[in-house]
Structures are given as structure tokens and as C-alpha cells.
Write a protein that holds these residues in place. Structure first.
Motif, PDB file in Angstrom:
ATOM      1  N   ARG A   1      85.539 -21.591  33.063  1.00  0.00           N
ATOM      2  CA  ARG A   1      86.726 -22.251  33.621  1.00  0.00           C
ATOM      3  C   ARG A   1      86.904 -23.655  33.073  1.00  0.00           C
TER       4      ARG A   1
ATOM      5  N   TRP B   1      90.726 -15.220  40.667  1.00  0.00           N
ATOM      6  CA  TRP B   1      90.337 -16.635  40.575  1.00  0.00           C
ATOM      7  C   TRP B   1      91.247 -17.442  41.499  1.00  0.00           C
TER       8      TRP B   1
ATOM      9  N   CYS C   1      87.800 -17.962  32.859  1.00  0.00           N
ATOM     10  CA  CYS C   1      86.838 -17.680  33.931  1.00  0.00           C
ATOM     11  C   CYS C   1      87.001 -16.263  34.471  1.00  0.00           C
TER      12      CYS C   1
END
Ligand code: PMV
Length: 345
Positions: free
Chosen positions: A144, A161, A151
């Protein structure tokens, strides 16, 4: 941090991903303004080999990056910034003498973003040096800090996410795997990436995220994204493809509408993008085929469909869509099982 390997050669292959609910707008250090859900791809991937040594004599990293045999000094500042961001948890990066040889399975100028696959591959390399590449939550956190969407690339099948009420355990700081919540129909989805226009975009994704800060529609957008994540939380296990497809298309058009409502406004769709969208919708209405489009921050179309519709969708591409693809180019991709460590003998 007791298991750092002081030198070695490591190779990881990591896929790209396609967001169904989009991440668009960020805060702090690479934290998302809204939760997102993506499918992990397979054919579109980056393979990176790192030859490295931790040199106690260095006080800043020595980075060489080579793409398909050609030195890329322009990529070094981005990697340095990434190392800077992770140096509090991984101080060894400051003493890293590293040569990264990288290859994308898709052409560099295809208009397919390589940051998700490349940064997740690099995160795996760093985490393996630190001795914990099996801790995917940590790999995701590290990825990330290289590129937000990276990510989500570390998990098989799909990832979430950003904190969402639809997915218990979801967080802003790293993505979680969604595979165990996905019905088989979603795990076997295919993605035909239709290249409308390659080359550099006129407005980068980072600039686009930045423009969301003053976008008057931003609060509504963040609310709608979470509402759709709540719906996804229910329909992913249930296998409701039709609702999934409706969310997929709404999200694509809303992402581009946000660009058109930014200050300054901009447009990343091409005429071919619009024409293809109309043809895809007409084909679905006429034939009842489960086929849906989505878009990244660019003009290319991702055609999402279950593998049972492959023959009909390939027919649609051949007969009606290929004429809008640059040099007839498209990538026949599908949902995949995530990154792979490559053992070169
Ligand atoms: O990870 P970035 O900064 O390249 O942003 C990705 C943004 C979109 O691809 C448009 C959406 C997403 O969630 O991947």
C-alpha cells in the motif's frame, strides 16, 4: 526483525487487479477515503528478480531498476520514496544495495497500469528479506505504501481494502483477502482487457486522487461506495451475478463522472470506449448474456463475465469490439490465485 537475510537473489511474480468498487480519493499516507473491492487477475502480472546485499556502509539505498533489459533511472525516485515510507519498520532498506530486474507480461505502453503488480512484487521481495513474506496482511500494508491499489494484489481471487461494514475485519491500513467470501461464480470470472489506447494518460491517477479533495461530489461518492460494499458483502457469498454486474458498471461510470466534475475537469474515455460500452449493453439486452464492463482510470475496457459465457463473449469481441482496439489488441485474463514465488534453478 531477527531473520533478515543479508544478501541473496529473490524472484516474485505478482498480478494486477481490477477494482469493482473503486478506490478514488485518498487521505494521510496512502489511506483510502472509501473502501474498495477488487478481483485479482492472472495473465496481467509483473515478474521481478532482486539481487541484493545489505551494506552497513550505506546510509541511503542504492537502487538499480531494469525493465526488460533496459536500465530505468526514471523509476528510481518512486522506489526511493517507497523505501523512505517503510524505513521506520524496515530500517535495513536504507542500507540496501539492490538491483531489480523486472518484466511485465503486458506491453509497457499498453495503458495497463503496472503499479499494482510491480509494487506488490517488490513488497513481497522486501517482506521476504525481512523473513515474513507469508504474513499477507503485512505484505499488503507494505505494498500500500508503494501504490494504493497494490495492497489488493497479494490475495487469491479478490480483496477488500478500506474499512467497510460489509466486510468484518476490513481496515484502511491493509487489504484483507475476500476469496473465502466469494461464491465460485466470482472466483471463476474472466476479464477481457480491451486496449482502446495505449501510452501515457493525460492525467495520472495520483493527480486524479488529489483532485477528489475539492470535488463537490466527494462526500456523496464516499457514501455510495460504502453502500455498494454493504451490498457486495451480501451478494458475493450468494453468487448474485446480476447485482454484481450492475454495481460494476455504475462504479465505472461514476469514476469517470468524478473526473468530469473535478476542477479542472478532464475526460479519459475515448470515442471507442463509449461506442464499446453501448455495444456491450445492447448485446446483453439482446442476448441475455451475463457480460459487464468496467474501466480503470483510463480509456481501456475490462469486460467481466463468467467462464460459462466465454464462447459468446469471444464472439462479441471478435465481431463487434475488436475494431475499436488499438492494433486489435486485447488481453484474455481471468481471476487468479495471487502472487507466486519463483524458484529459478
Ligand atoms: O493505486 P492507484 O493510486 O494507481 O489508484 C488506482 C485507482 C483506480 O484504479 C482507478 C481504482 C482502483 O481501486 O484500483
Amino acid at each position: 526483525m531477527t531473520h533478515i537475510k543479508p544478501e541473496g537473489t529473490l524472484t516474485w511474480q505478482s498480478p494486477s487487479n481490477i477494482a469493482i468498487v473503486k478506490y478514488w480519493g485518498k487521505k494521510g499516507v496512502q489511506l483510502p477515503e472509501n473502501p474498495s473491492f477488487s478481483l485479482t487477475l492472472s495473465a496481467a502480472h509483473t515478474r521481478s528478480k532482486a539481487v541484493y546485499r545489505i551494506d552497513p556502509g550505506l546510509d541511503s539505498p542504492k537502487i538499480t531498476i531494469v525493465l526488460d533489459g533496459v536500465d530505468q533511472p526514471d523509476f528510481v525516485p518512486r522506489i526511493s520514496q517507497f523505501f523512505q515510507r517503510i524505513s521506520d519498520t524496515y530500517p535495513f532498506v536504507n542500507q540496501l544495495d539492490i538491483r531489480i530486474e523486472t518484466h511485465n507480461s503486458f506491453p509497457h505502453s499498453s495503458g495497463i497500469a503496472s503499479s499494482a503488480s510491480a509494487m506488490s512484487a517488490l513488497a513481497l521481495i522486501i517482506c521476504e528479506i525481512a523473513g515474513h513474506s507469508e504474513d499477507l496482511a503485512e505484505v499488503s500494508r507494505v505494498a500500500r505504501l508503494g501504490s494504493g491499489s497494490a495492497c489488493r494484489s497479494v490475495y487469491p481471487y479478490g480483496a477488500v481494502w478500506g474499512k467497510s461494514g460489509g466486510f468484518p475485519g476490513s481496515k484502511d491500513t491493509f487489504a484483507i483477502g475476500a476469496g473465502q467470501r466469494m461464491h465460485d461464480v466470482f472466483k471463476s470470472l474472466r476479464d477481457a482487457i480491451l486496449i482502446v489506447k495505449s501510452g501515457k494518460k493525460q492525467v495520472s491517477s495520483s493527480a486524479g486522487h488529489g483532485l477528489m479533495q475539492h470535488n463537490p461530489y466527494a462526500p456523496t461518492r464516499y457514501r455510495l461506495a460504502e453502500e455498494r460494499m454493504l451490498v457486495l458483502g451480501d451478494i458475493l457469498p450468494a453468487g448474485d451475478l446480476e447485482t454484481f454486474g450492475a454495481i460494476c458498471e455504475r462504479e465505472a461510470l461514476e469514476l469517470h463522472a468524478l473526473m468530469m466534475c473535478s476542477n479542472p475537469p478532464y475526460l479519459l474515455m475515448e470515442a471507442g470506449t463509449v461506442e464499446m460500452i453501448k455495444r456491450i449493453q445492447a448485446f446483453r439486452n439482446d442476448t441475455g448474456t451475463a457480460v459487464y464492463f468496467t474501466l480503470d482510470a483510463g480509456p481501456n475496457i475490462h469486460l467481466i463475465y463468467p467462464d460459462s459465457e466465454q464462447e459468446r463473449v469471444h464472439g462479441l469481441i471478435r465481431d463487434e469490439l475488436l475494431e475499436f482496439c488499438e492494433n486489435g489488441r486485447w488481453i484474455d485474463d481471468h481471476v487468479g490465485t495471487g502472487p507466486e514465488k519463483i524458484n529459478l534453478s
